[in-house]
Design a protein around this motif. Sequence first.
Motif, PDB file in Angstrom:
ATOM      1  N   GLU A 164       0.957  -1.212   0.121  1.00 43.62           N
ATOM      2  CA  GLU A 164       0.110  -0.170   0.019  1.00 43.62           C
ATOM      3  C   GLU A 164       0.847   1.274   0.094  1.00 43.62           C
ATOM      4  OE1 GLU A 164      -4.136   0.007   2.008  1.00 43.62           O
ATOM      5  OE2 GLU A 164      -2.829   1.273   3.217  1.00 43.62           O
ATOM      6  N   ALA A 165       0.566   2.156  -0.921  1.00 44.00           N
ATOM      7  CA  ALA A 165       1.628   3.323  -1.017  1.00 44.00           C
ATOM      8  C   ALA A 165       0.670   4.511  -1.299  1.00 44.00           C
ATOM      9  CB  ALA A 165       2.419   3.142  -1.906  1.00 44.00           C
ATOM     10  N   VAL A 166       1.058   5.664  -0.984  1.00 44.92           N
ATOM     11  CA  VAL A 166       0.578   6.949  -1.309  1.00 44.92           C
ATOM     12  C   VAL A 166       1.437   7.830  -2.282  1.00 44.92           C
ATOM     13  CG1 VAL A 166      -0.156   9.147  -0.222  1.00 44.92           C
ATOM     14  CG2 VAL A 166      -0.343   7.096   0.950  1.00 44.92           C
ATOM     15  N   THR A 167       0.683   8.144  -3.434  1.00 43.81           N
ATOM     16  CA  THR A 167       1.576   9.001  -4.450  1.00 43.81           C
ATOM     17  C   THR A 167       1.469  10.561  -3.856  1.00 43.81           C
ATOM     18  OG1 THR A 167      -0.662   9.223  -5.919  1.00 43.81           O
ATOM     19  CG2 THR A 167       0.674   7.294  -6.083  1.00 43.81           C
ATOM     20  N   ALA A 168       1.906  11.231  -5.030  1.00 46.30           N
ATOM     21  CA  ALA A 168       2.449  12.743  -4.797  1.00 46.30           C
ATOM     22  C   ALA A 168       1.044  13.442  -4.525  1.00 46.30           C
ATOM     23  CB  ALA A 168       3.186  13.183  -5.989  1.00 46.30           C
ATOM     24  N   LEU A 199       8.410   7.927  -6.125  1.00 48.55           N
ATOM     25  CA  LEU A 199       7.218   7.639  -6.889  1.00 48.55           C
ATOM     26  C   LEU A 199       6.097   7.410  -5.902  1.00 48.55           C
ATOM     27  CD1 LEU A 199       8.455   5.067  -9.505  1.00 48.55           C
ATOM     28  CD2 LEU A 199       8.212   7.401  -9.711  1.00 48.55           C
ATOM     29  N   GLY A 200       6.100   7.292  -4.662  1.00 52.70           N
ATOM     30  CA  GLY A 200       5.255   6.906  -3.783  1.00 52.70           C
ATOM     31  C   GLY A 200       5.850   6.759  -2.409  1.00 52.70           C
ATOM     32  N   PRO A 433      21.097   5.294 -21.936  1.00 52.05           N
ATOM     33  CA  PRO A 433      20.380   6.635 -22.140  1.00 52.05           C
ATOM     34  C   PRO A 433      18.693   6.206 -22.172  1.00 52.05           C
ATOM     35  CG  PRO A 433      22.085   6.519 -23.406  1.00 52.05           C
ATOM     36  CD  PRO A 433      22.096   5.407 -22.980  1.00 52.05           C
ATOM     37  N   GLU A 434      18.348   5.190 -22.920  1.00 49.41           N
ATOM     38  CA  GLU A 434      16.975   5.010 -23.010  1.00 49.41           C
ATOM     39  C   GLU A 434      16.153   4.451 -21.787  1.00 49.41           C
ATOM     40  OE1 GLU A 434      19.278   4.668 -26.550  1.00 49.41           O
ATOM     41  OE2 GLU A 434      19.488   3.599 -24.804  1.00 49.41           O
ATOM     42  N   GLU A 435      16.910   3.528 -20.734  1.00 44.97           N
ATOM     43  CA  GLU A 435      16.498   3.325 -19.666  1.00 44.97           C
ATOM     44  C   GLU A 435      16.357   4.667 -18.845  1.00 44.97           C
ATOM     45  OE1 GLU A 435      17.943  -0.933 -18.008  1.00 44.97           O
ATOM     46  OE2 GLU A 435      19.719   0.468 -18.756  1.00 44.97           O
ATOM     47  N   ILE A 436      17.284   5.568 -18.813  1.00 48.43           N
ATOM     48  CA  ILE A 436      17.253   6.646 -17.952  1.00 48.43           C
ATOM     49  C   ILE A 436      15.995   7.482 -18.350  1.00 48.43           C
ATOM     50  CG2 ILE A 436      18.386   8.926 -17.208  1.00 48.43           C
ATOM     51  CD1 ILE A 436      20.861   7.209 -17.148  1.00 48.43           C
ATOM     52  N   ILE A 437      15.710   7.659 -19.631  1.00 43.79           N
ATOM     53  CA  ILE A 437      14.651   8.397 -20.391  1.00 43.79           C
ATOM     54  C   ILE A 437      13.390   7.900 -19.679  1.00 43.79           C
ATOM     55  CG2 ILE A 437      13.410   8.960 -22.405  1.00 43.79           C
ATOM     56  CD1 ILE A 437      15.778   9.503 -23.855  1.00 43.79           C
ATOM     57  N   LEU A 438      13.348   6.453 -19.845  1.00 42.01           N
ATOM     58  CA  LEU A 438      11.942   5.855 -19.596  1.00 42.01           C
ATOM     59  C   LEU A 438      11.825   6.154 -17.945  1.00 42.01           C
ATOM     60  CD1 LEU A 438       9.420   4.253 -19.802  1.00 42.01           C
ATOM     61  CD2 LEU A 438      11.050   2.152 -19.548  1.00 42.01           C
ATOM     62  N   MET A 439      12.646   5.860 -17.002  1.00 43.12           N
ATOM     63  CA  MET A 439      12.708   6.387 -15.576  1.00 43.12           C
ATOM     64  C   MET A 439      12.132   7.570 -15.310  1.00 43.12           C
ATOM     65  SD  MET A 439      16.343   4.651 -13.976  1.00 43.12           S
ATOM     66  CE  MET A 439      16.769   3.206 -14.452  1.00 43.12           C
ATOM     67  N   LYS A 440      12.515   8.616 -15.946  1.00 40.34           N
ATOM     68  CA  LYS A 440      12.702  10.053 -15.889  1.00 40.34           C
ATOM     69  C   LYS A 440      10.812  10.334 -16.264  1.00 40.34           C
ATOM     70  CE  LYS A 440      16.823  12.292 -16.093  1.00 40.34           C
ATOM     71  NZ  LYS A 440      17.822  13.219 -17.018  1.00 40.34           N
ATOM     72  N   SER A 441      10.451   9.501 -17.271  1.00 36.94           N
ATOM     73  CA  SER A 441       9.149   9.597 -17.834  1.00 36.94           C
ATOM     74  C   SER A 441       8.053   8.970 -16.548  1.00 36.94           C
ATOM     75  CB  SER A 441       9.001   8.786 -19.015  1.00 36.94           C
ATOM     76  OG  SER A 441       7.496   8.812 -19.523  1.00 36.94           O
ATOM     77  N   LEU A 442       8.549   7.835 -16.108  1.00 32.80           N
ATOM     78  CA  LEU A 442       7.729   7.474 -14.855  1.00 32.80           C
ATOM     79  C   LEU A 442       7.598   8.636 -13.855  1.00 32.80           C
ATOM     80  CD1 LEU A 442       9.143   3.590 -14.908  1.00 32.80           C
ATOM     81  CD2 LEU A 442       6.615   4.437 -15.194  1.00 32.80           C
ATOM     82  N   LYS A 443       8.801   9.015 -13.620  1.00 32.05           N
ATOM     83  CA  LYS A 443       8.829  10.100 -12.321  1.00 32.05           C
ATOM     84  C   LYS A 443       8.027  11.143 -12.715  1.00 32.05           C
ATOM     85  CE  LYS A 443      10.589  12.428  -9.017  1.00 32.05           C
ATOM     86  NZ  LYS A 443      10.049  12.339  -7.717  1.00 32.05           N
ATOM     87  N   SER A 445       5.384  11.298 -14.507  1.00 35.22           N
ATOM     88  CA  SER A 445       4.077  10.787 -14.804  1.00 35.22           C
ATOM     89  C   SER A 445       3.310  10.816 -13.485  1.00 35.22           C
ATOM     90  CB  SER A 445       3.954   9.595 -15.530  1.00 35.22           C
ATOM     91  OG  SER A 445       2.480   9.279 -15.563  1.00 35.22           O
ATOM     92  N   MET A 446       4.246   9.988 -12.458  1.00 36.72           N
ATOM     93  CA  MET A 446       3.666   9.966 -11.319  1.00 36.72           C
ATOM     94  C   MET A 446       3.783  10.910 -10.104  1.00 36.72           C
ATOM     95  SD  MET A 446       4.537   5.635 -10.647  1.00 36.72           S
ATOM     96  CE  MET A 446       3.930   5.587  -9.143  1.00 36.72           C
ATOM     97  N   ASP A 447       4.895  11.848 -10.553  1.00 38.70           N
ATOM     98  CA  ASP A 447       5.046  12.977  -9.572  1.00 38.70           C
ATOM     99  C   ASP A 447       5.344  14.144 -10.407  1.00 38.70           C
ATOM    100  OD1 ASP A 447       5.808  14.558  -7.640  1.00 38.70           O
ATOM    101  OD2 ASP A 447       7.741  13.758  -6.973  1.00 38.70           O
ATOM    102  N   PRO A 448       4.228  14.856 -11.249  1.00 33.44           N
ATOM    103  CA  PRO A 448       4.566  15.803 -12.141  1.00 33.44           C
ATOM    104  C   PRO A 448       4.947  17.114 -11.470  1.00 33.44           C
ATOM    105  CG  PRO A 448       2.256  15.477 -11.553  1.00 33.44           C
ATOM    106  CD  PRO A 448       2.863  14.409 -10.801  1.00 33.44           C
ATOM    107  N   LYS A 449       4.917  17.253 -10.183  1.00 32.38           N
ATOM    108  CA  LYS A 449       5.650  18.563  -9.754  1.00 32.38           C
ATOM    109  C   LYS A 449       6.979  18.377  -9.003  1.00 32.38           C
ATOM    110  CE  LYS A 449       1.288  20.832  -8.370  1.00 32.38           C
ATOM    111  NZ  LYS A 449       0.415  21.669  -7.262  1.00 32.38           N
TER     112      LYS A 449
END
Length: 458
Positions: A164-168, A199-200, A433-443, A445-449
Amino acid sequence: MSVTLFDKILDRSQIISGKDLETRYHHIWHMDQPLNAMCLLMPASTQEVSSIMKICFKNDLPVVVHGGLTNLVGSTETTGNEVVISTERLNKIEEIDSSSRTMTVQSGVILEHVHDAAASVDLLFPLNFGARGSAQIGGVISTNAGGLRVLKYGMTRQLILGIEAVTADGTIISSMKKIIKDNSAYDIKQLFIGSEGTLGIVTKAILKLEEAPSSRNAAYIGFNHYDNVVSFLKYIDAHLAGKLSGFELIWRNSYEQMTSVSHAVRPPLPYDYNYYVLIEALGSHPQNDHAEFQILLEKALEKEQILDAVMAQSPSDVEWFFRIREDVNNLVDFMKHDQHFDISLPIPLIGDYIGDRYESLAQIEGVEQIYAFGHVADGNIHFMIGKTHLGLDLKKEIDHCIYDGLKEIGGSVSAEHGIGTHKKDYLNLCRTPEEIILMKSLKSSMDPKGLLNPGKIF
């Protein structure tokens, strides 16, 4: 921003601010440094964490989560403007289900308390490491902690069934299932495991337990050549048929310091060898397991696979053997300043790689002590470097020395401690670089601020 924002959702005893923050700190090894933050909050439920995050999201307040404060990569460091959420009051073991072999816990439960609770019903939570008396489950999950039994049981990731987790924005994500198999699309809980609170915020988890072993055997073994260490690992793992749970390697100078007279910890083996291996085997037939363990060591000696060995003859011996490996203070105590590493690399390459680093580090002005040890069966080696000062140039020179070459051999700058702030500059050595781009995209998306643990990882 006034901390009165949180008076509506928390009791005043759950809020620390102003001068009272001087009683807090950001790391268990830096208790003399007062916490630098806007305030510290101590929620006692997932709902309270959610309410805090809704306020922080609305008011653009950055958040750092504090658990047991044992991390080694700066994940709990603050700059002064953050809201710190401490999970210390999320400390309940909610259920032990012996039939499902699960334990439901809040994120502030200390790992050692989990061990004790599981043992009380003849079960085992196998994750084990030196900081178990302070580390909290939330931090364990957020860093995907490893430890001494990864060889047999895997990392934290393999031991979590539900989260169980709480998002941004304060949304509660609850995936609290006791089942091992759930192939219904994305495994959402894995997003939070190892994400270092970016992420949470994990507030609760269902842990996977094992049947408690009734036998535990251990031994220290001496080697002079690393190739023999690797061949013995294959031999002992094959012949113990799944019982081998730990295979720890300690370099000679580390072993000597860990068992020095000043620490009153006597050495199980003399200081005659280049490498010392501590092995552990868990089983269910005490007499048979002990005899089998002894016979395998005797055969290895006869075949000259190993140079020397000493078996633990009692539970207190086992504790003595592991105390040597786990008490890293025996290394830190004589360092003016210390720098820590937990790298990962292919097992066959460890001997040469670490040997080269010993030689290179010894040439760096300002380096006083060099110690290596680690969980060699899963390719994880720890370095502890003692140095004369905290200069940034010296730190970077040591970093470069340890990390240079890992990318070429498919290694990693972090085996189990995460990235935090200390390893951000080196993430590109073990991620494309592709992995890092995907990680930043997840970040994003889940924590836009960018409010959750800002400045960490990226």
